[in-house]
Design an enzyme around this catalytic site. Structure first.
Site, mmCIF file in Angstrom:
data_model
loop_
_atom_site.group_PDB
_atom_site.id
_atom_site.type_symbol
_atom_site.label_atom_id
_atom_site.label_comp_id
_atom_site.label_asym_id
_atom_site.label_seq_id
_atom_site.Cartn_x
_atom_site.Cartn_y
_atom_site.Cartn_z
ATOM 1 N N GLU A 114 0.942 -1.119 -0.062
ATOM 2 C CA GLU A 114 0.041 -0.177 -0.039
ATOM 3 C C GLU A 114 0.942 1.236 0.038
ATOM 4 O OE1 GLU A 114 -2.127 -1.843 3.363
ATOM 5 O OE2 GLU A 114 -3.954 -1.023 2.197
ATOM 6 N N GLU A 134 -3.420 -9.693 4.181
ATOM 7 C CA GLU A 134 -4.381 -9.371 5.137
ATOM 8 C C GLU A 134 -5.549 -10.339 5.453
ATOM 9 O OE1 GLU A 134 -3.599 -7.028 3.014
ATOM 10 O OE2 GLU A 134 -2.699 -5.304 3.944
HETATM 11 N N1 CAA Z 1 5.008 -7.088 11.228
HETATM 12 C C1 CAA Z 1 5.799 -7.383 12.341
HETATM 13 N N2 CAA Z 1 7.022 -8.105 12.262
HETATM 14 C C2 CAA Z 1 7.179 -8.681 11.122
HETATM 15 C C3 CAA Z 1 6.295 -8.302 9.977
HETATM 16 C C4 CAA Z 1 5.308 -7.591 10.225
HETATM 17 N N3 CAA Z 1 4.483 -7.232 9.204
HETATM 18 N N4 CAA Z 1 6.863 -9.115 8.652
HETATM 19 C C5 CAA Z 1 8.293 -9.707 9.405
HETATM 20 N N5 CAA Z 1 8.246 -9.652 10.508
HETATM 21 C C6 CAA Z 1 9.330 -9.908 11.479
HETATM 22 C C7 CAA Z 1 9.213 -11.396 11.797
HETATM 23 O O1 CAA Z 1 8.131 -11.554 12.761
HETATM 24 C C8 CAA Z 1 10.525 -11.853 12.057
HETATM 25 O O2 CAA Z 1 10.854 -11.243 13.267
HETATM 26 P P1 CAA Z 1 11.386 -12.418 14.368
HETATM 27 O O3 CAA Z 1 12.703 -12.590 13.809
HETATM 28 O O4 CAA Z 1 11.681 -11.423 15.667
HETATM 29 O O5 CAA Z 1 10.581 -13.664 14.555
HETATM 30 C C9 CAA Z 1 11.303 -10.951 11.154
HETATM 31 O O6 CAA Z 1 10.717 -9.833 10.721
HETATM 32 C C10 CAA Z 1 11.806 -11.683 9.792
HETATM 33 O O7 CAA Z 1 10.833 -12.439 9.375
HETATM 34 P P2 CAA Z 1 10.679 -13.943 9.112
HETATM 35 O O8 CAA Z 1 11.421 -14.569 9.962
HETATM 36 O O9 CAA Z 1 9.213 -14.361 8.778
HETATM 37 O O10 CAA Z 1 11.156 -13.878 7.572
HETATM 38 P P3 CAA Z 1 10.769 -14.874 6.156
HETATM 39 O O11 CAA Z 1 11.608 -14.450 5.185
HETATM 40 O O12 CAA Z 1 11.026 -16.276 6.807
HETATM 41 O O13 CAA Z 1 9.580 -14.460 5.809
HETATM 42 C C11 CAA Z 1 7.892 -12.879 5.017
HETATM 43 C C12 CAA Z 1 9.470 -13.270 5.214
HETATM 44 C C13 CAA Z 1 7.172 -13.708 4.100
HETATM 45 C C14 CAA Z 1 7.532 -11.348 4.528
HETATM 46 C C15 CAA Z 1 7.091 -13.117 6.294
HETATM 47 O O14 CAA Z 1 7.751 -12.292 7.520
HETATM 48 C C16 CAA Z 1 5.937 -12.495 6.402
HETATM 49 O O15 CAA Z 1 4.896 -13.245 6.074
HETATM 50 N N6 CAA Z 1 5.308 -11.423 7.051
HETATM 51 C C17 CAA Z 1 4.034 -10.676 7.323
HETATM 52 C C18 CAA Z 1 3.623 -10.207 5.942
HETATM 53 C C19 CAA Z 1 2.078 -9.434 6.410
HETATM 54 O O16 CAA Z 1 1.359 -10.354 6.559
HETATM 55 N N7 CAA Z 1 2.025 -8.307 6.003
HETATM 56 C C20 CAA Z 1 0.757 -7.619 6.182
HETATM 57 C C21 CAA Z 1 0.760 -7.116 7.607
HETATM 58 S S1 CAA Z 1 -1.117 -6.360 7.926
HETATM 59 C C22 CAA Z 1 -1.106 -5.014 7.050
HETATM 60 O O17 CAA Z 1 -0.325 -4.478 6.573
HETATM 61 C C23 CAA Z 1 -2.440 -4.038 7.354
HETATM 62 C C24 CAA Z 1 -2.424 -3.134 6.618
HETATM 63 O O18 CAA Z 1 -3.090 -3.213 5.549
HETATM 64 C C25 CAA Z 1 -2.173 -1.565 6.597
#
Ligand code: CAA
Length: 261
Positions: A114, A134
């Site tokens: 976004e 989401e």
């Molecule tokens: N919020 C908080 N922490 C996050 C994050 C997020 N959106 N995305 C990643 N992190 C953190 C992880 O928790 C992790 O922290 P720790 O080492 O403390 O556990 C660190 O970043 C590294 O992430 P991963 O170990 O998960 O890394 P990966 O390479 O295995 O995976 C990824 C990468 C696929 C991007 C995965 O991190 C992921 O799926 N993240 C979330 C993506 C998501 O769902 N985003 C949407 C959020 S909702 C939103 O944005 C609402 C809106 O419209 C405003």
């Protein structure tokens, strides 16, 4: 210069400001203090006499992996509502009247996608990973994704992406019109984004601001009103020095020296 915790700010080329999201431990998850810093940085670029265009980027691995899920998890409806949670993100589209080029590499998920969609020009790497996941978290996009992605790719594709939470690549982003251009590597991406920003920064600031304003109006106004709005501003630019400077330089086969007036 102000020091920031979650972003880095620089002026890498003449006329070009750069904001680099820098919260590597959380893949640049967009916590509220990060957004506040971003807004502050953009406001200071808006006020800066030396910056005429801005590049927004993250790291090679992540532009931004979304809003901060850990911050959001415990929020109640009334907290989110009364504090207008996420509303401050919209300042990105109002704080800066100078063009903003997003350079997206790696993850641009949820709020990260976004945020990229709020930029004026979106560039990405072929392997960039966009998406609105989401729905997998039991919620929906909250920073304009359902509106801006739908305008960019059309209703059916936006529905598919938002209802399944499936991600799409930088290649697809370019093919579908989300991205203006796609690059084979992070280095090429940054070169492309900075080059475009530098090109824009070489033009009349008055004309550039007007051009951004009229294109943005196309997103809000019906066609007839948008065309009229454009014509009014086009007429107004006959009152600028730079319109005279630019057209005179063309006739004399010289390079225009803009007064930015
Ligand atoms: N919020 C908080 N922490 C996050 C994050 C997020 N959106 N995305 C990643 N992190 C953190 C992880 O928790 C992790 O922290 P720790 O080492 O403390 O556990 C660190 O970043 C590294 O992430 P991963 O170990 O998960 O890394 P990966 O390479 O295995 O995976 C990824 C990468 C696929 C991007 C995965 O991190 C992921 O799926 N993240 C979330 C993506 C998501 O769902 N985003 C949407 C959020 S909702 C939103 O944005 C609402 C809106 O419209 C405003």
């Amino acid at each position: 210069r102000r020091s920031y915790e979650y972003i880095e700010v620089s002026e890498p080329r003449p006329g070009v400001g750069q904001v680099t999201l820098n919260r590597p431990k959380a893949l640049n998850a967009l916590c509220s203090p990060l957004i506040a810093e971003l807004n502050t940085a953009l406001r200071s670029f808006q006020a800066s006499p030396t910056v005429a265009a801005v590049v927004l980027t993250g790291s090679e691995r992540a532009f931004a992996a979304g809003a901060d899920i850990k911050e959001m998890a415990p929020l109640t409806f009334s907290e989110a509502y009364t504090n207008s949670f996420i509303e401050s993100w919209s300042e990105l589209t109002t704080a800066l009247k100078k063009p903003l080029v997003a350079a997206v590499s790696g993850h641009a998920l949820g709020g990260g996608c976004e945020l990229a969609l709020m930029a004026d020009v979106l560039y990405c790497t072929a392997s960039a990973n966009f998406g609105q996941p989401e729905i997998r978290l039991g919620t929906i996009p909250g920073a304009g994704g359902s509106q801006r992605l739908t305008r960019a790719v059309g209703k059916s594709k936006a529905m598919e992406l938002i209802l399944t939470g499936k991600s799409f690549s930088g290649e697809e982003a370019e093919r579908w019109g989300v991205a203006a251009r796609v690059f084979p590597s992070y280095e090429a991406l940054m070169e492309g984004a900075l080059g475009t920003a530098e090109t824009i920064a070489g033009y009349s600031k008055v004309a550039v601001q007007a051009a951004k304003e009229v294109v943005n109006k196309s997103q809000d106004l019906p066609l007839r009103d948008g065309v009229e709005y454009e014509r009014r501003l086009f007429h107004a630019l006959f009152g600028s020095q730079d319109q005279k400077i630019g057209m005179k330089a063309f006739a004399e086969k010289k390079k225009a020296e803009w007064s930015h007036q």
